[in-house]
Design a protein around this motif. Structure first.
Motif, PDB file in Angstrom:
ATOM      1  N   VAL A 461       0.883  -1.243   0.012  1.00  0.00           N
ATOM      2  CA  VAL A 461      -0.013  -0.158  -0.195  1.00  0.00           C
ATOM      3  C   VAL A 461       0.982   1.235   0.092  1.00  0.00           C
ATOM      4  CG1 VAL A 461      -1.616   1.438   1.461  1.00  0.00           C
ATOM      5  CG2 VAL A 461      -2.016  -1.142   1.029  1.00  0.00           C
ATOM      6  N   LEU A 462       2.088   1.401   0.867  1.00  0.00           N
ATOM      7  CA  LEU A 462       2.836   2.513   0.997  1.00  0.00           C
ATOM      8  C   LEU A 462       3.478   2.655  -0.025  1.00  0.00           C
ATOM      9  CD1 LEU A 462       3.722   2.202   4.851  1.00  0.00           C
ATOM     10  CD2 LEU A 462       1.810   3.780   3.679  1.00  0.00           C
ATOM     11  N   ALA A 463       4.192   1.522  -0.777  1.00  0.00           N
ATOM     12  CA  ALA A 463       4.951   1.614  -1.960  1.00  0.00           C
ATOM     13  C   ALA A 463       4.220   2.154  -3.149  1.00  0.00           C
ATOM     14  CB  ALA A 463       5.585   0.160  -2.177  1.00  0.00           C
ATOM     15  N   GLY A 464       2.868   1.586  -3.153  1.00  0.00           N
ATOM     16  CA  GLY A 464       1.915   1.740  -4.305  1.00  0.00           C
ATOM     17  C   GLY A 464       1.733   3.555  -4.305  1.00  0.00           C
ATOM     18  N   LEU A 465       1.367   4.078  -3.011  1.00  0.00           N
ATOM     19  CA  LEU A 465       1.058   5.446  -2.998  1.00  0.00           C
ATOM     20  C   LEU A 465       2.514   6.248  -3.006  1.00  0.00           C
ATOM     21  CD1 LEU A 465      -1.128   5.354   0.317  1.00  0.00           C
ATOM     22  CD2 LEU A 465      -1.974   5.215  -2.075  1.00  0.00           C
ATOM     23  N   ALA A 466       3.603   5.836  -2.838  1.00  0.00           N
ATOM     24  CA  ALA A 466       4.797   6.656  -3.033  1.00  0.00           C
ATOM     25  C   ALA A 466       5.382   6.585  -4.186  1.00  0.00           C
ATOM     26  CB  ALA A 466       5.810   6.004  -1.917  1.00  0.00           C
ATOM     27  N   ASP A 470       0.374   9.337  -8.609  1.00  0.00           N
ATOM     28  CA  ASP A 470      -0.511   9.741  -9.776  1.00  0.00           C
ATOM     29  C   ASP A 470      -1.955   8.532  -9.730  1.00  0.00           C
ATOM     30  OD1 ASP A 470       0.644  12.199 -10.227  1.00  0.00           O
ATOM     31  OD2 ASP A 470       1.896  11.292 -11.732  1.00  0.00           O
ATOM     32  N   LEU A 471      -1.884   7.472  -9.407  1.00  0.00           N
ATOM     33  CA  LEU A 471      -2.512   6.582  -9.765  1.00  0.00           C
ATOM     34  C   LEU A 471      -3.735   6.207  -8.494  1.00  0.00           C
ATOM     35  CD1 LEU A 471      -0.210   3.491 -11.172  1.00  0.00           C
ATOM     36  CD2 LEU A 471      -1.619   5.533 -12.280  1.00  0.00           C
ATOM     37  N   TRP A 472      -3.391   6.382  -7.299  1.00  0.00           N
ATOM     38  CA  TRP A 472      -4.387   5.863  -6.152  1.00  0.00           C
ATOM     39  C   TRP A 472      -5.010   7.177  -5.263  1.00  0.00           C
ATOM     40  CZ3 TRP A 472      -4.995   1.115  -7.432  1.00  0.00           C
ATOM     41  CH2 TRP A 472      -3.748   0.357  -8.025  1.00  0.00           C
ATOM     42  N   ALA A 473      -6.216   6.716  -5.168  1.00  0.00           N
ATOM     43  CA  ALA A 473      -6.878   7.951  -4.243  1.00  0.00           C
ATOM     44  C   ALA A 473      -6.862   7.878  -2.987  1.00  0.00           C
ATOM     45  CB  ALA A 473      -8.460   7.867  -4.831  1.00  0.00           C
ATOM     46  N   ALA A 474      -6.534   6.713  -2.205  1.00  0.00           N
ATOM     47  CA  ALA A 474      -6.213   6.690  -0.927  1.00  0.00           C
ATOM     48  C   ALA A 474      -5.777   5.345  -0.657  1.00  0.00           C
ATOM     49  CB  ALA A 474      -7.539   6.833  -0.217  1.00  0.00           C
ATOM     50  N   GLY A 475      -5.314   4.898   1.061  1.00  0.00           N
ATOM     51  CA  GLY A 475      -4.629   3.902   1.132  1.00  0.00           C
ATOM     52  C   GLY A 475      -5.008   3.596   2.538  1.00  0.00           C
ATOM     53  N   VAL A 476      -5.235   2.351   2.826  1.00  0.00           N
ATOM     54  CA  VAL A 476      -5.396   1.738   4.198  1.00  0.00           C
ATOM     55  C   VAL A 476      -4.155   0.754   4.555  1.00  0.00           C
ATOM     56  CG1 VAL A 476      -6.909   0.690   5.856  1.00  0.00           C
ATOM     57  CG2 VAL A 476      -7.876   2.007   4.017  1.00  0.00           C
ATOM     58  N   ASP A 477      -3.215   1.351   5.291  1.00  0.00           N
ATOM     59  CA  ASP A 477      -2.026   0.479   5.684  1.00  0.00           C
ATOM     60  C   ASP A 477      -2.293  -0.266   7.074  1.00  0.00           C
ATOM     61  OD1 ASP A 477       0.354  -0.379   6.698  1.00  0.00           O
ATOM     62  OD2 ASP A 477       1.126   1.697   7.141  1.00  0.00           O
ATOM     63  N   ILE A 478      -2.371  -1.687   6.916  1.00  0.00           N
ATOM     64  CA  ILE A 478      -2.564  -2.315   8.423  1.00  0.00           C
ATOM     65  C   ILE A 478      -1.196  -3.055   8.846  1.00  0.00           C
ATOM     66  CG2 ILE A 478      -3.762  -3.996   9.646  1.00  0.00           C
ATOM     67  CD1 ILE A 478      -5.976  -3.228   7.531  1.00  0.00           C
ATOM     68  N   VAL A 479      -0.524  -2.652   9.742  1.00  0.00           N
ATOM     69  CA  VAL A 479       0.811  -3.316  10.215  1.00  0.00           C
ATOM     70  C   VAL A 479       1.814  -3.364   9.148  1.00  0.00           C
ATOM     71  CG1 VAL A 479      -0.329  -4.455  12.235  1.00  0.00           C
ATOM     72  CG2 VAL A 479       0.029  -5.769  10.081  1.00  0.00           C
ATOM     73  N   ILE A 481       4.927  -1.858   6.455  1.00  0.00           N
ATOM     74  CA  ILE A 481       6.513  -1.802   6.618  1.00  0.00           C
ATOM     75  C   ILE A 481       6.621  -0.180   5.802  1.00  0.00           C
ATOM     76  CG2 ILE A 481       8.881  -2.234   5.855  1.00  0.00           C
ATOM     77  CD1 ILE A 481       7.935  -5.307   5.914  1.00  0.00           C
ATOM     78  N   ALA A 482       6.889   0.676   6.427  1.00  0.00           N
ATOM     79  CA  ALA A 482       7.487   2.032   5.884  1.00  0.00           C
ATOM     80  C   ALA A 482       8.679   1.781   5.247  1.00  0.00           C
ATOM     81  CB  ALA A 482       7.118   3.171   6.805  1.00  0.00           C
ATOM     82  N   SER A 517      12.261   1.535  -0.289  1.00  0.00           N
ATOM     83  CA  SER A 517      11.505   1.709   1.050  1.00  0.00           C
ATOM     84  C   SER A 517      10.411   3.133   0.604  1.00  0.00           C
ATOM     85  CB  SER A 517      12.262   2.103   2.152  1.00  0.00           C
ATOM     86  OG  SER A 517      12.962   1.155   2.521  1.00  0.00           O
ATOM     87  N   PRO A 518       9.087   2.930   0.938  1.00  0.00           N
ATOM     88  CA  PRO A 518       8.228   3.837   0.552  1.00  0.00           C
ATOM     89  C   PRO A 518       8.822   5.235   1.346  1.00  0.00           C
ATOM     90  CG  PRO A 518       6.977   1.838   1.227  1.00  0.00           C
ATOM     91  CD  PRO A 518       8.434   1.626   1.376  1.00  0.00           C
TER      92      PRO A 518
END
Length: 593
Positions: A461-466, A470-479, A481-482, A517-518
């Motif tokens: 999730v964090l890697a996709g957002l980082a 331009d692709l993703w509208a939001a993210g929910v990251d549960i436990v 790795i940043a 790493s994101p």
């Protein structure tokens, strides 16, 4: 709907004794507790802890049970003894809260367990004498035995240790009397082995292995002459098998695009006898950390923990003589909502021509036109067609939910699960971009797509957002790795020893780890983010969540951290699930609906 789904109880099979009494884990009270099911179907709760029970076994020939339990999700299992003929009070058996103890086997006179109390990193195999309390070391050769399988006669134990790379396994054969160790597979072999199942006479065992092939086949090892032979091979599917104590039969699981049907075979030649009449389109084994099938001592029946997208984990009893399959549900178990549906199966072309397997859950509520990409953990685990109350809840809320098995996932062959190792890490993130581009082909709006994932899925999730801002509208990251660097620096010592082989080594690969790493691209991350984390997480420390949310807050990016002081790697307690997940759905409602 989400509250209803999260509140549906689950049951996992643990053990059966000679009287036909069952031990199960049941979470109808809000946490997983040990229950006993009598032959007449009567249920009795044996534990009532504030925290989760992890395992339990009968003491043979007695009315005692050994229970493994932890505190606040810290995964540091402690072993306690429970006398069922006395008031139900747990008596400490093997306790040291600073270390992790894993229950392996209980007989009439001893308990086998693994522990890292010697140095915090390596796990030893210990035999604890129930009469005297004396302990003897059976193995202290280093590494982490992920599974230990003792032979029926108690002479041998097969240890499955992490090999040189991710999804590779080294098998060791330990003589419980002499403590001599025989290497059955070399440490540097690039193959995986699972589901070790001993022959009744302890002359050998059956295991699932992908040695010299892409898929897991059933192979048999002969202790006397030290040789392997193929028992059952399917070039298109992974197999797993469990030998019946009658010495005549073998229960075989076939992993097929997220489904795991079971069938009875003859042991002698692996010929099919009959498929099991379990509900269709689900998993009878090998899914989402569910228990393997458990045979009764006489081989008359097996306990199977079955689940599917429309049925929570439920214990079924399979009787060999009649072929009858019966659900062992607790009286009063609520019914599952009828509107739940099975997913569609698709393949998504990725950047290099590879085909990414995905499951698509269509909205069962009013269609919001939004999409949630739900990414499994691992990374060498797999999304199966199993019980996902959160996914069904997202679909009921009106989202289309796409569940991918990006490269690096298990259950699609050795080649596929190796395609994200080390320097190939970000290729799995590119699979997310391919899924995003594919969304219009199933009628979804890519501008309203969010990412959701836990553990390694949280990293994705964090890697996709980082890396794809331009692709993703939001993210929910549960436990999640940043930073791969700080994760490896701060995770438990025993976890670091195994996880570096998947991600890279701090001593030699730090530059790559930082680049993948994101957190290294956090200034590019601008999508709203919700982070859920347990304060006692021994795998991915809470600091991973704190540092990414702090960085986004400083830049004014909408983000929120939900941290739970009594949880570990994920949410185990119903009260916390009912607090966190409705907030996550409301977050998506605000940002992508």
């Amino acid at each position: 709907m989400l509250t209803t789904l999260l509140s549906l109880p689950t049951t996992l099979a643990l053990d059966v004794n000679d009287e036909g009494r069952l031990l199960v884990l049941y979470d109808g009270t809000g946490t997983r507790q040990v229950n006993e099911v009598a032959p007449d179907g009567t249920w009795r709760a044996l534990t009532d802890l504030d925290d989760t029970c992890r395992n339990a076994r009968f003491v043979s020939g007695s009315r005692q049970v050994v229970v493994e339990h932890d505190t606040g999700g810290d995964e540091r299992g402690q072993l306690s003894l429970l006398d069922l003929d006395e008031p139900l009070v747990l008596t400490p058996l093997v306790h040291d809260p600073a270390f992790k103890h894993g229950l392996v086997e209980v007989t009439a006179d001893r308990v086998l367990f693994t522990t890292n109390r010697r140095n915090g990193t390596d796990f030893d195999l210990i035999a604890h004498d129930l009469a005297t309390g004396d302990e003897s070391v059976l193995y202290d050769g280093g590494g982490w035995p992920m599974t230990v399988d003792p032979s029926p006669d108690g002479k041998w134990a097969v240890l499955s240790l992490a090999g040189v790379q991710a999804n590779s396994t080294q098998l060791l054969l330990v003589d419980a009397t002499t403590r001599s160790v025989t290497e059955l597979t070399p440490y540097d072999a690039q193959n995986d082995l699972k589901a070790v199942s001993w022959l009744p006479g302890s002359s050998g065992f059956v295991a699932a292995s992908d040695a010299d092939r892409d898929r897991m086949a059933l192979r048999q090892y002969d202790v006397a002459d030290g040789t392997w032979s193929d028992l059952l091979v399917d070039d298109e599917h992974d197999l797993a098998g469990w030998v019946c104590p009658d010495g005549e039969h073998l229960l075989v699981a076939t992993i097929d695009d997220g489904l795991v049907p079971l069938a009875l075979h003859r042991l002698e030649d692996a010929a099919l006898v009959a498929p099991l009449d379990l509900p269709p389109l689900g998993c009878g084994a090998r899914g989402m950390m569910m228990p393997d099938p458990i045979w009764s001592a006489d081989g008359a029946f097996a306990l199977i923990t079955y689940h599917s997208p429309i049925e929570p984990p439920t214990v079924y009893r399979y009787t060999v003589a009649t072929g009858e399959v019966v659900a062992m549900r607790r009286p009063g178990t609520p019914k599952v909502p009828a509107e739940l549906e099975h997913p569609e199966s698709h393949r998504v072309p990725s950047f290099d021509g590879e085909q990414v397997p995905v499951f698509v859950f269509r909205p069962t509520g009013p269609d919001l036109g939004s999409t949630v990409i739900h990414i499994h953990g691992g990374p060498e685990a797999a999304a199966m067609r199993t019980w996902y109350p959160v996914i069904s809840g997202l679909a009921a809320a009106g989202h289309t939910v796409v569940v991918p098995n990006v490269r690096g996932s298990a259950a699609y062959g050795k080649r596929w699960y190796s395609l994200d190792d080390r320097e190939l890490r970000l290729d799995s993130v590119k699979d997310l971009a391919a899924i995003h581009a594919w969304l219009p082909s199933i009628g979804c709006d890519p501008s309203r797509a969010a990412l959701w994932g836990g553990s390694y899925g949280g990293y994705m999730v964090l890697a996709g957002l980082a890396f794809q801002p331009d692709l993703w509208a939001a993210g929910v990251d549960i436990v999640g790795i940043a930073s791969l660097v700080t994760f490896l620096e701060n995770t438990s010592d025993y976890r670091r020893a195994t996880r570096e082989r998947e991600y890279g080594y701090l001593a030699t690969d730090r530059e790559f780890l930082e680049s993948a790493s994101p957190l290294s691209r956090v200034d590019d991350l601008r999508a709203p983010l919700l982070v859920i984390h347990g304060a006692n997480d021994p795998r991915v420390p809470l600091s991973e969540a704190e540092q990414v949310t702090a960085a986004l807050t400083k830049r004014g990016v909408p983000c929120k951290l939900l941290a739970y002081g009594d949880e570990g790697h994920g949410l185990a307690k119903l009260a916390n699930k009912l607090d966190a997940y409705p907030q996550a759905l409301a977050f998506l409602q605000e940002h992508v609906s």
